[in-house]
Enzyme design. Structure first.
Site, PDB file in Angstrom:
ATOM      1  CB  SER A 304      -0.911   0.006   1.216  1.00 27.79           C
ATOM      2  OG  SER A 304      -1.737  -1.108   1.168  1.00 27.79           O
TER       3      SER A 304
HETATM    4  C1  59J Z   1      -2.941  -7.454   4.078  1.00 27.58           C
HETATM    5  C2  59J Z   1      -1.824  -8.252   1.191  1.00 27.58           C
HETATM    6  C3  59J Z   1      -1.231  -9.930  -0.418  1.00 27.58           C
HETATM    7  C4  59J Z   1      -1.061 -10.038  -1.882  1.00 27.58           C
HETATM    8  C5  59J Z   1      -3.953  -8.370   3.939  1.00 27.58           C
HETATM    9  C6  59J Z   1      -2.332  -7.234   5.288  1.00 27.58           C
HETATM   10  C7  59J Z   1      -3.175  -8.550  -0.827  1.00 27.58           C
HETATM   11  C8  59J Z   1      -3.319  -9.154  -2.142  1.00 27.58           C
HETATM   12  C9  59J Z   1      -2.402 -10.628  -3.862  1.00 27.58           C
HETATM   13  C10 59J Z   1      -4.345  -9.120   5.035  1.00 27.58           C
HETATM   14  C11 59J Z   1      -2.725  -7.962   6.393  1.00 27.58           C
HETATM   15  C12 59J Z   1      -3.746  -8.915   6.266  1.00 27.58           C
HETATM   16  C13 59J Z   1      -1.780  -9.802  -4.957  1.00 27.58           C
HETATM   17  S1  59J Z   1      -4.704  -3.836   6.053  1.00 27.58           S
HETATM   18  O1  59J Z   1      -1.218  -2.329   3.351  1.00 27.58           O
HETATM   19  O2  59J Z   1      -4.285  -5.207   2.257  1.00 27.58           O
HETATM   20  O3  59J Z   1      -0.997  -0.632   7.137  1.00 27.58           O
HETATM   21  O4  59J Z   1      -2.261  -0.036   8.696  1.00 27.58           O
HETATM   22  O5  59J Z   1      -0.798  -8.523   1.795  1.00 27.58           O
HETATM   23  O6  59J Z   1      -4.056  -7.747  -0.450  1.00 27.58           O
HETATM   24  O7  59J Z   1      -4.304  -8.956  -2.850  1.00 27.58           O
HETATM   25  O8  59J Z   1      -4.101  -9.641   7.336  1.00 27.58           O
HETATM   26  N1  59J Z   1      -2.967  -1.964   5.861  1.00 27.58           N
HETATM   27  N2  59J Z   1      -2.836  -4.306   3.683  1.00 27.58           N
HETATM   28  N3  59J Z   1      -2.682  -7.284   1.645  1.00 27.58           N
HETATM   29  N4  59J Z   1      -2.102  -8.871  -0.016  1.00 27.58           N
HETATM   30  N5  59J Z   1      -2.284  -9.917  -2.593  1.00 27.58           N
HETATM   31  C14 59J Z   1      -3.982  -2.608   5.079  1.00 27.58           C
HETATM   32  C15 59J Z   1      -3.438  -3.000   3.735  1.00 27.58           C
HETATM   33  C16 59J Z   1      -2.403  -1.988   3.428  1.00 27.58           C
HETATM   34  C17 59J Z   1      -3.140  -1.485   7.084  1.00 27.58           C
HETATM   35  C18 59J Z   1      -4.308  -1.775   7.893  1.00 27.58           C
HETATM   36  C19 59J Z   1      -4.997  -3.073   7.628  1.00 27.58           C
HETATM   37  C20 59J Z   1      -3.282  -5.325   2.907  1.00 27.58           C
HETATM   38  C21 59J Z   1      -5.242  -0.598   7.764  1.00 27.58           C
HETATM   39  C22 59J Z   1      -2.499  -6.620   2.937  1.00 27.58           C
HETATM   40  C23 59J Z   1      -2.062  -0.668   7.679  1.00 27.58           C
HETATM   41  O9  59J Z   1      -2.793  -0.842   3.242  1.00 27.58           O
END
Ligand code: 59J
Length: 570
Positions: A304
């Protein structure tokens, strides 16, 4: 007087020789003459023709040229604080053939060298057939003098330089190390070996038949000292970055971590800290993992933290405005055969809300509405998938798939940070475009003599808009709130990325990230924090990486005398 015949009469004639005797006489005469001729010729060749060679051979036994060590150039931070210095040392060696077999003398020698008599005897025995063995390498001149003052036969001194790293583990991976022979092995010590090393000189010395130095004759060629190297690093910021990183890695029982701080205007690296680290002044028992300057040589899926960059490409398309609202419910969606999801159902979000909640669905819907591969094109302009060209050994290039025949799911994944890999340095460099009116500054590990020319990567108006909406992501009540710095406006983005292995994405292994810019009103620094696999209850970027950003950026802004641009909150 020779005896003469007593009658005083000289014989008138000798008895005539027989004919055969005369012939023999002639042969002898010729042989003698020939012999004399040969001898004469030999004398001529020895004294005239071969003279230089023979003289040289003779001198070689007493006249020798020996190398003169060149002083290795100092490595300093941007303000001249030393990071690597060469100090004079003395290496003591012995000719075991000449060491007296005398208990008292050997005991004195062993004591002065700081070893046991047994150890010394053992080593002398092992090298009994040799004419050279080290006694102790790289002693301080004072310690070596205590040994030399014993005036023992067969003990010799060799003058060298030894590298010392005043900042130790704090700058270890960036500065690198030399080996015991003073050659760069890692990091900038390796990259700038020819510049730092200089050229050894030569001196002529006289030695006696046993190799004992009799006297210095002349310096044939002075050693040419190596050049200095001034890094872009600010040692004060480096210390803060290292201290806070080390603390966070320990607190979260993480595998490691990185902090990279760039000068937003010049791209110069102000701090670059790694965990794990090592003490470059004592390489015994070190973990090879500690040698890696992960910030430059390792890549990871950024997740992200690249969303603001993708958002810049989305805004540049002109298809959307800051008021655009995207419905992200029910919190998951199918693209091709894949399901992508947000951690919760966030419903309707505007662009700032998509960044603040870090909605994968919001990003995907936006990017799937574009008809050109704008996101990967912008990533390319921001330097992803290309060498940062810092000259650091083993510098990572990362990967960015070429925009040909993509699936929608791949397109979407790139917009929220998956399917590409970047180094922490590349990520920080890309962020300078957001901080610097859209102009990306290529990174530099050396202090720049003149301003670098950046690459215009993002429309200035779009860069300004993004800075504003990223500021919303670190406000009270958001996931990024712990990145806030008292007194300064901050813009940034959290990231929590599942680590992937050969078996796919892991269930409980994450990287926690924060990338931020401060102060928003006139950006001076860009900072990337990455904590590798935190093991505690907290693993979100907002909980693990954001507090490190807050402390490091806060200290840096104060140390750099950057005027606060926000009134203190209560
Ligand atoms: C995630 C992913 C992996 C790869 C998901 C993190 C995907 C995805 C396939 C589940 C923890 C979790 C290509 S979440 O970074 O969405 O920073 O405060 O690792 O989604 O599709 O248990 N960040 N993170 N996703 N994958 N593939 C959010 C988000 C991010 C946060 C929180 C909660 C993911 C708000 C991560 C943060 O922005």
């Amino acid at each position: 007087m020779s005896a003469s015949p007593s009658n005083g009469v000289t014989p008138r004639h000798r008895p005539a020789s027989p004919p055969m005797g005369r012939a023999r006489y002639a042969v002898v005469l010729v042989l003698v003459a020939l012999g004399m001729l040969l001898l004469g010729a030999r004398i001529v060749t020895l004294h005239v023709l071969d003279q230089p060679f023979l003289q040289g051979q003779g001198n070689a036994r007493i006249l020798r040229t020996e190398p003169l060590s060149a002083h290795r150039g100092m490595i300093t931070d941007r303000h001249g604080e030393p990071l690597a210095i060469s100090t004079p040392v003395v290496t003591l060696w012995a000719n075991p053939q000449e060491i007296a077999d005398d208990r008292i003398q050997r005991l004195m020698l062993a004591q002065a060298l700081g070893m046991s008599l047994d150890e010394l005897d053992g080593r002398l025995e092992r090298y009994a057939d040799h004419e050279f063995m080290y006694l102790r390498r790289q002693l301080t001149p004072a310690a070596a003098q205590r040994v030399l003052d014993l005036r023992l036969a067969g003990v010799y001194a060799q003058h060298e330089y030894k590298r010392y790293y005043p900042a130790g583990e704090v700058t270890a991976q960036l500065v690198g190390v030399t080996n015991v022979d003073d050659r760069g092995q890692e990091g900038l010590e390796l990259a700038y070996q020819p510049h730092l090393a200089g050229t050894p000189g030569k001196r002529r010395v006289v030695k006696d038949r046993r190799g004992q130095l009799v006297r210095d004759l002349e310096v044939l060629r002075e050693a040419e000292p190596g050049g200095e190297l001034t890094l872009s690093i600010d040692q004060r910021l480096q210390y803060v970055a290292y201290r806070e990183l080390k603390k966070a890695v320990a607190e979260h029982e993480a595998d490691g971590g990185i902090v990279v701080m760039l000068d937003a205007r010049t791209g110069e690296v102000l701090a670059m800290a790694n965990q794990p680290s090592y003490n470059p002044n004592n390489r015994a028992g070190l973990d090879p993992q500690g040698l890696r300057n992960q910030a430059i040589v390792d890549v990871f899926e950024p997740g992200s933290v690249v969303k603001p960059l993708a958002m810049a490409a989305i805004l540049e398309s002109g298809e959307y405005s800051l008021d655009t609202v995207i419905d992200t419910s029910p919190g998951w969606m199918r693209i091709d055969q894949f399901t992508i999801r947000d951690i919760r159902n966030y419903g309707e979000l505007d662009l700032a809300g998509i960044l603040e909640k870090s909605s994968n669905i919001g990003m995907s819907k936006l990017v799937l509405g574009l008809d050109e591969p704008r996101v990967p094109e912008l990533y390319c302009r921001l330097g992803f998938g290309q060498s940062p060209e810092t000259g650091f050994p083993g510098e990572a290039v990362g990967s960015l798939p070429a925009p040909v025949r993509w699936s929608s799911s791949q397109w979407a994944a790139l917009s929220y940070g998956y399917g590409l890999s970047v180094s922490a340095l590349q990520l920080a460099s890309a962020y300078t475009a957001l901080a610097n009116d859209g102009v990306r500054m290529p990174p530099s590990l050396l202090k720049r003599a003149q301003p670098a020319s950046g690459v215009e990567a993002i429309e200035p108006a779009v860069a300004h808009e993004l800075l504003r909406i990223m500021e919303a992501s670190v406000q009270p009540g958001t996931g990024g709130r712990r990145a806030a710095v008292p007194g300064y406006r901050v813009a940034g983005k959290t990231g929590t990325v599942r680590k992937s292995s050969a078996r796919g994405y892991e269930k409980d292994a994450y990287r926690s990230l924060f990338a931020g810019i401060a102060p928003v009103s006139d950006p001076r620094i860009v900072t990337v924090v990455m904590i590798d696999r935190p093991r505690g209850d907290d693993y979100f970027g907002g909980a693990v990486a954001a507090p490190v950003f807050s402390r490091v950026a806060g200290s840096a802004l104060r140390l750099l005398d950057v005027p606060p641009d926000q009134r203190e909150r209560q």
